[in-house]
Design an enzyme around this catalytic site. Structure first.
Site, short mmCIF file in Angstrom:
data_model
loop_
_atom_site.label_atom_id
_atom_site.label_comp_id
_atom_site.label_asym_id
_atom_site.label_seq_id
_atom_site.Cartn_x
_atom_site.Cartn_y
_atom_site.Cartn_z
N GLY A 127 0.82 -1.21 0.00
CA GLY A 127 0.00 0.00 0.00
C GLY A 127 0.85 1.26 0.00
CG ASP A 169 10.27 6.49 11.27
OD1 ASP A 169 9.89 5.31 11.13
OD2 ASP A 169 10.46 6.99 12.39
N GLY A 219 -4.66 3.45 11.87
CA GLY A 219 -3.81 3.91 12.97
C GLY A 219 -4.58 4.77 13.96
CE1 TYR A 220 -1.88 5.97 19.01
CE2 TYR A 220 -0.64 5.36 17.04
CZ TYR A 220 -0.84 5.29 18.41
OH TYR A 220 0.02 4.56 19.19
#
Length: 211
Positions: A20, A77, A169-170
């Site tokens: 992805g 990152d 995720g968040y």
């Protein structure tokens, strides 16, 4: 300080084993004649992310891919930093979602991770500062050691309970600055236009492919 070198048209190794992420980055770089190849498709190992900052980890991954492949490599990152938690989870954003041995089958549980953040905030107090930001660092490394780094940020605040089904995720607890919806409630195309990764990519494109 970034290298003055620019990417030419040709192949670029994307330091990821995530299809992805490869697809997303490929779409962003395709207009510039860049052919993206994943580190996973080349059989390159994933280096341990031992850095204590997003920049250190992005460079670590990009350099490992560049040295192993002999080609320029791009790594990213990213993560969430919460002001009241002194910037945590930061580089450990994904680690907070990893299940421990007593928490079921191995894998990532993002609801657990969101709950961990919320629980720590509530321990501070109900009127705690809920300011937060998503960060993204993109690092390009060449086999001879030259490198370039681009940092992007999306500021916002945390909400509870989680809302929305569109993100990951968040995203369900993060409300970007100036909006009322969480990242998981915003149309993905719109989210990508205002995200931390979009900010970092805009800086990369300006320096690498600008006039």
């Amino acid at each position: 300080m970034n290298s003055a070198r620019r990417l030419g048209s040709g192949s670029l190794v994307i330091a990821t084993h995530n299809s992805g992420k490869l697809k997303e980055i490929s779409a962003l770089l395709d207009p510039y004649g860049i052919k993206c190849i994943s580190a996973g498709s080349l059989g390159l190992p994933e280096p341990a992310e031992t850095g204590t900052t997003f920049v250190q980890n992005a460079l670590l991954k990009a350099r490992a891919a560049a040295e192993a492949s002999g080609l320029a490599a791009l790594a990213d990152d990213s993560g969430l930093s919460v002001d009241a938690l002194d910037g945590r989870p930061g580089v450990y954003t994904a680690d907070w979602a990893e299940r421990q041995w007593f928490e079921g089958t191995p894998g990532r549980d993002w609801y657990m991770a969101m709950g961990k953040v919320e629980g720590m905030l509530l321990q501070i107090g109900t009127d705690v500062d809920r300011s937060a930001a998503f960060h993204c660092v993109l690092a390009i490394a060449w086999p001879d050691g030259e490198h370039a780094v681009y940092e992007g940020t999306c500021a916002g605040s945390l909400t509870w309970p989680p809302r929305g089904e569109l993100g990951f995720g968040y995203d369900p607890v993060f409300v970007p600055e100036g909006r009322s919806q969480t990242f998981a409630e915003i149309d993905p195309a719109e989210k990508h236009s205002i995200s931390h990764r979009a900010d970092a990519f805009a800086k990369l494109v300006a320096e690498q492919f600008g006039a």
